[in-house]
Write a protein that holds these residues in place. Structure first.
Motif, PDB file in Angstrom:
ATOM      1  N   SER A 140     -81.314 -16.186 -83.227  1.00  0.00           N
ATOM      2  CA  SER A 140     -79.869 -16.353 -83.359  1.00  0.00           C
ATOM      3  C   SER A 140     -79.324 -16.950 -82.077  1.00  0.00           C
ATOM      4  CB  SER A 140     -79.197 -15.007 -83.633  1.00  0.00           C
ATOM      5  OG  SER A 140     -77.787 -15.139 -83.651  1.00  0.00           O
ATOM      6  N   ALA A 141     -78.478 -17.967 -82.221  1.00  0.00           N
ATOM      7  CA  ALA A 141     -77.813 -18.583 -81.079  1.00  0.00           C
ATOM      8  C   ALA A 141     -76.306 -18.490 -81.289  1.00  0.00           C
ATOM      9  CB  ALA A 141     -78.235 -20.038 -80.932  1.00  0.00           C
ATOM     10  N   LEU A 142     -75.604 -17.936 -80.292  1.00  0.00           N
ATOM     11  CA  LEU A 142     -74.149 -17.791 -80.341  1.00  0.00           C
ATOM     12  C   LEU A 142     -73.530 -18.644 -79.246  1.00  0.00           C
ATOM     13  CD1 LEU A 142     -71.475 -16.490 -81.224  1.00  0.00           C
ATOM     14  CD2 LEU A 142     -72.047 -14.523 -79.773  1.00  0.00           C
ATOM     15  N   HIS A 143     -72.623 -19.511 -79.639  1.00  0.00           N
ATOM     16  CA  HIS A 143     -71.948 -20.435 -78.734  1.00  0.00           C
ATOM     17  C   HIS A 143     -70.452 -20.162 -78.889  1.00  0.00           C
ATOM     18  CE1 HIS A 143     -71.728 -24.710 -76.954  1.00  0.00           C
ATOM     19  NE2 HIS A 143     -70.475 -24.330 -77.116  1.00  0.00           N
ATOM     20  N   ALA A 144     -69.823 -19.524 -77.899  1.00  0.00           N
ATOM     21  CA  ALA A 144     -68.425 -19.119 -78.001  1.00  0.00           C
ATOM     22  C   ALA A 144     -67.596 -19.763 -76.901  1.00  0.00           C
ATOM     23  CB  ALA A 144     -68.295 -17.600 -77.915  1.00  0.00           C
ATOM     24  N   VAL A 156     -81.021 -14.764 -79.064  1.00  0.00           N
ATOM     25  CA  VAL A 156     -81.897 -13.625 -79.287  1.00  0.00           C
ATOM     26  C   VAL A 156     -83.005 -14.044 -80.252  1.00  0.00           C
ATOM     27  CG1 VAL A 156     -82.061 -11.226 -80.049  1.00  0.00           C
ATOM     28  CG2 VAL A 156     -79.943 -12.041 -79.007  1.00  0.00           C
ATOM     29  N   GLU A 157     -84.229 -13.546 -80.014  1.00  0.00           N
ATOM     30  CA  GLU A 157     -85.350 -13.730 -80.936  1.00  0.00           C
ATOM     31  C   GLU A 157     -85.976 -12.381 -81.232  1.00  0.00           C
ATOM     32  OE1 GLU A 157     -88.229 -16.340 -79.260  1.00  0.00           O
ATOM     33  OE2 GLU A 157     -87.061 -18.152 -79.638  1.00  0.00           O
ATOM     34  N   LEU A 158     -86.456 -12.225 -82.452  1.00  0.00           N
ATOM     35  CA  LEU A 158     -87.177 -11.015 -82.852  1.00  0.00           C
ATOM     36  C   LEU A 158     -88.366 -11.394 -83.721  1.00  0.00           C
ATOM     37  CD1 LEU A 158     -84.473  -8.436 -84.053  1.00  0.00           C
ATOM     38  CD2 LEU A 158     -85.730  -8.383 -81.899  1.00  0.00           C
ATOM     39  N   GLY A 159     -89.391 -10.549 -83.697  1.00  0.00           N
ATOM     40  CA  GLY A 159     -90.478 -10.683 -84.657  1.00  0.00           C
ATOM     41  C   GLY A 159     -91.680 -11.437 -84.149  1.00  0.00           C
ATOM     42  N   ARG A 160     -92.549 -11.811 -85.083  1.00  0.00           N
ATOM     43  CA  ARG A 160     -93.827 -12.433 -84.782  1.00  0.00           C
ATOM     44  C   ARG A 160     -93.623 -13.774 -84.083  1.00  0.00           C
ATOM     45  NH1 ARG A 160     -98.638 -11.559 -87.410  1.00  0.00           N
ATOM     46  NH2 ARG A 160     -97.812  -9.424 -87.537  1.00  0.00           N
ATOM     47  N   GLY A 161     -94.167 -13.909 -82.865  1.00  0.00           N
ATOM     48  CA  GLY A 161     -94.050 -15.137 -82.109  1.00  0.00           C
ATOM     49  C   GLY A 161     -92.814 -15.247 -81.246  1.00  0.00           C
ATOM     50  N   SER A 162     -91.973 -14.203 -81.217  1.00  0.00           N
ATOM     51  CA  SER A 162     -90.766 -14.232 -80.381  1.00  0.00           C
ATOM     52  C   SER A 162     -91.145 -13.998 -78.923  1.00  0.00           C
ATOM     53  CB  SER A 162     -89.776 -13.163 -80.838  1.00  0.00           C
ATOM     54  OG  SER A 162     -90.281 -11.869 -80.552  1.00  0.00           O
ATOM     55  N   VAL A 163     -90.189 -14.224 -78.019  1.00  0.00           N
ATOM     56  CA  VAL A 163     -90.453 -14.034 -76.594  1.00  0.00           C
ATOM     57  C   VAL A 163     -90.736 -12.565 -76.276  1.00  0.00           C
ATOM     58  CG1 VAL A 163     -89.138 -16.044 -75.873  1.00  0.00           C
ATOM     59  CG2 VAL A 163     -87.966 -13.853 -76.160  1.00  0.00           C
ATOM     60  N   ALA A 164     -90.286 -11.647 -77.130  1.00  0.00           N
ATOM     61  CA  ALA A 164     -90.506 -10.219 -76.899  1.00  0.00           C
ATOM     62  C   ALA A 164     -91.689  -9.664 -77.685  1.00  0.00           C
ATOM     63  CB  ALA A 164     -89.241  -9.426 -77.258  1.00  0.00           C
ATOM     64  N   ASP A 165     -92.444 -10.546 -78.354  1.00  0.00           N
ATOM     65  CA  ASP A 165     -93.556 -10.093 -79.192  1.00  0.00           C
ATOM     66  C   ASP A 165     -94.672  -9.520 -78.326  1.00  0.00           C
ATOM     67  OD1 ASP A 165     -95.213  -9.632 -81.296  1.00  0.00           O
ATOM     68  OD2 ASP A 165     -95.638 -11.733 -81.735  1.00  0.00           O
TER      69      ASP A 165
END
Length: 210
Positions: A140-144, A156-165
């Motif tokens: 998800s990318a938020l540009h405000a 933010v990234e989540l799941g398989r292959g994300s930066v936090a995996d």
């Protein structure tokens, strides 16, 4: 499949609604619109575009009738959704969670333009996998912007292959909430006050509501 939704809130009038594709929208109260699926979406290959305009003096709350379950398509694992939010009045956007199931991959982008005298609340929640699933991916990318000036750039990234995996402990759920002009609010996550006004809360864990 491509799905498009346009919501326009004007003072003293009911929201204007236009829909095409697999998403529909229904006015459920004078200033409340619920999004609902007219067909299974998002599937791999689907593109969803939602544009919301709230004019000065108008108020709009946007909800969804149920959680969105993202599934892989026959030819692609990847689907996209985009939210274009233009707020001069008051917007409260809080849909039900997105569940990324069956190894699907889903990318979300949100662009928010809010006037200095406006009020906005934008909440997003996601869960990777149904029970026993953990191979999905979401970003998800938020540009405000506030009054034409940058307010927030958040990804933010989540799941398989994300930066936090990480096999030792990868977060599988996330809740992000941006509020303007509120500089703080009660939240299960970490609340950061933004230099340009407003605040952002972010929470990550294994299961929503757990």
């Amino acid at each position: 499949m491509r799905s498009d939704v346009l919501l326009v809130a004007r003072p003293g009038r009911g929201p204007h609604i236009e829909c095409a594709g697999a998403l529909a929208a229904r006015r459920t109260e004078p200033d409340v619109v619920h999004l609902l699926s007219a067909a299974a979406t998002p599937l791999g290959g689907d593109v969803i575009s939602v544009r919301i305009i709230v004019e000065a003096g108008a108020r709009l709350r946007v909800r969804s009738a149920a959680a969105s379950v993202v599934l892989p398509g026959a030819a692609s694992l990847l689907s996209h959704s985009s939210w274009d939010l233009e707020v001069a009045g008051e917007l409260d956007l809080d849909p039900q969670p997105t569940v990324v199931a069956g190894g699907a991959r889903h990318h979300t982008s949100t662009r928010l333009r809010v006037a200095e005298a406006a009020t906005a609340r934008v909440r997003e929640s996601v869960q990777i996998g149904r029970i026993g699933e953990d191979q999905g991916f979401w970003s998800s990318a938020l540009h405000a912007d506030i009054g034409g000036s940058p307010l927030l750039r958040h990804r933010v990234e989540l799941g398989r292959g994300s930066v936090a995996d990480d096999v030792l402990g990868t977060p599988k759920a996330c809740v992000s909430e941006l509020r303007y002009p509120a500089t703080g609010f009660d939240s299960a996550g970490t609340v950061l006050e933004l230099a340009g006004g407003g605040s952002l809360s972010t929470w990550q864990g294994q299961r929503l509501g757990g």
